[in-house]
Write a protein that holds these residues in place. Structure first.
Motif, PDB file in Angstrom:
ATOM      1  N   PRO A 166       5.431  75.532   5.830  1.00 25.11           N
ATOM      2  CA  PRO A 166       6.849  75.137   5.722  1.00 25.11           C
ATOM      3  C   PRO A 166       7.329  74.316   6.916  1.00 25.11           C
ATOM      4  CG  PRO A 166       6.558  77.453   5.161  1.00 25.11           C
ATOM      5  CD  PRO A 166       5.272  77.006   5.757  1.00 25.11           C
ATOM      6  N   GLN A 167       6.887  74.695   8.105  1.00 23.85           N
ATOM      7  CA  GLN A 167       7.315  73.979   9.307  1.00 23.85           C
ATOM      8  C   GLN A 167       6.735  72.566   9.349  1.00 23.85           C
ATOM      9  OE1 GLN A 167       5.809  76.938   9.179  1.00 23.85           O
ATOM     10  NE2 GLN A 167       7.189  78.460  10.102  1.00 23.85           N
ATOM     11  N   GLU A 169       5.753  70.725   6.696  1.00 19.86           N
ATOM     12  CA  GLU A 169       6.392  69.931   5.646  1.00 19.86           C
ATOM     13  C   GLU A 169       7.768  69.447   6.106  1.00 19.86           C
ATOM     14  OE1 GLU A 169       7.364  70.184   0.854  1.00 19.86           O
ATOM     15  OE2 GLU A 169       6.901  72.017   1.970  1.00 19.86           O
ATOM     16  N   LYS A 170       8.541  70.345   6.685  1.00 17.90           N
ATOM     17  CA  LYS A 170       9.873  69.980   7.175  1.00 17.90           C
ATOM     18  C   LYS A 170       9.774  68.916   8.261  1.00 17.90           C
ATOM     19  CE  LYS A 170      14.056  72.127   9.112  1.00 17.90           C
ATOM     20  NZ  LYS A 170      14.040  71.574  10.474  1.00 17.90           N
ATOM     21  N   ALA A 171       8.833  69.081   9.191  1.00 19.31           N
ATOM     22  CA  ALA A 171       8.677  68.131  10.284  1.00 19.31           C
ATOM     23  C   ALA A 171       8.345  66.737   9.770  1.00 19.31           C
ATOM     24  CB  ALA A 171       7.593  68.609  11.247  1.00 19.31           C
ATOM     25  N   ILE A 173       8.823  65.413   6.793  1.00 23.73           N
ATOM     26  CA  ILE A 173       9.945  64.820   6.054  1.00 23.73           C
ATOM     27  C   ILE A 173      10.996  64.306   7.034  1.00 23.73           C
ATOM     28  CG2 ILE A 173      11.867  65.353   4.517  1.00 23.73           C
ATOM     29  CD1 ILE A 173       9.936  67.185   2.973  1.00 23.73           C
ATOM     30  N   GLU A 174      11.243  65.040   8.111  1.00 27.19           N
ATOM     31  CA  GLU A 174      12.198  64.587   9.124  1.00 27.19           C
ATOM     32  C   GLU A 174      11.701  63.333   9.837  1.00 27.19           C
ATOM     33  OE1 GLU A 174      13.324  67.702  11.811  1.00 27.19           O
ATOM     34  OE2 GLU A 174      14.036  69.024  10.202  1.00 27.19           O
ATOM     35  N   ASN A 249       9.920  71.530  15.323  1.00 28.57           N
ATOM     36  CA  ASN A 249       9.486  72.303  14.153  1.00 28.57           C
ATOM     37  C   ASN A 249       8.242  73.142  14.441  1.00 28.57           C
ATOM     38  OD1 ASN A 249      11.157  71.577  11.576  1.00 28.57           O
ATOM     39  ND2 ASN A 249      10.950  69.649  12.715  1.00 28.57           N
TER      40      ASN A 249
END
Length: 270
Positions: A166-167, A169-171, A173-174, A249
């Protein structure tokens, strides 16, 4: 892969007894055929239907695998793993001992209490091998990254430990939202160089963070294992936001942990 180096690898693995003359003659060809027969199940492609260069590289990868230097997948492409495996082989051949690469923490290395240290990853993430493999998951990004060792190919699928996914993927995308597709491509941030890999640490005897599924690499060439700041590309000002986003992240840049290997990010502290 030049012929002389391939002959060295074939000889070291016990397939070749001819001269290291750089001539791809009948003995070298026969040795390559023997490698292909033995490693047929490990090849990801049919070596008889590709270019000569790719076929030679795959043969070298198979030899490096036998010699214990973890070149990654036997796919015939020269990426970060193949390059570092060959470096390890040549260093040991020349010096008579394995290379040791120091990873001393920088005084201001990031410290994140919510993620394990490298000494704690076995307890937190699991044991490399079957246990880690059972805990891997696949991220599917809403955009594609280019494959660093073959820029004609791309992927939006990345395999990492389920507790790190999750971390990451979030990173990513950011990072995409911050830079945009064109800037990411121009800067080489979109050049994905690998995540999970069941191998030991380069220049060390412990398991690599890649063997835990908690590491990812980008754009190997100018951000290599031994390249310090300011020489590494990712040390430049255009990349600060990239490193900041990854660190925020919990994916820590190696260049901020031990001052080299800027291609590498891991969800573990030192």
């Amino acid at each position: 892969m030049d012929t002389r180096t391939l002959q060295q690898l074939l000889a070291a693995a016990g397939y070749y007894a001819g001269g290291l003359d750089g001539d791809f003659g009948p003995k070298t060809f026969a040795a390559m055929l023997a490698v292909e027969a033995k490693h047929a199940d490990g090849y990801t492609f049919d070596p008889t239907t590709t270019t000569e260069a790719r076929r030679h590289t795959a043969c070298a990868q198979a030899c490096l695998e036998e010699l214990g230097h973890a070149p990654g997948t036997i796919d015939g492409w020269v990426g970060a793993n193949t390059t570092e495996a060959l470096n390890a082989f040549l260093f040991q051949t020349i010096n008579g001992k394995p290379e040791e690469i120091e990873r001393a923490p920088l005084p201001n290395a990031p410290r994140v209490s919510s993620i394990p240290s490298q000494s704690e990853v076995d307890r937190v993430y699991g044991t490399p091998g079957a246990q880690i493999k059972s805990r891997l998951t696949m991220i599917e990004l809403p955009f594609k990254l280019r494959i660093d060792y073959n820029l004609r190919q791309s992927t939006n699928k990345i395999t990492v430990h389920r507790d790190c996914a999750p971390q990451l993927e979030k990173a990513l995308i950011e990072v995409r939202d911050h830079y945009g597709a064109e800037a990411m491509r121009d800067l080489g941030i979109d050049r994905y160089a690998g995540t999970y890999n069941h191998r030991k640490m380069r220049g060390g005897s412990k398991w690599s963070m890649h063997a835990y599924g908690c590491a990812i690499d980008f754009h190997h060439g100018p951000n290599g294992l031994r390249t310090p700041c300011p020489q590494a590309l990712f040390c430049g000002p255009d990349y600060k936001a990239f490193l900041d986003i990854m660190e925020a992240n919990e994916w820590l840049p190696a260049i901020r942990l031990w001052g080299k290997d800027a291609m590498h990010f891991q969800r573990a502290t030192l």
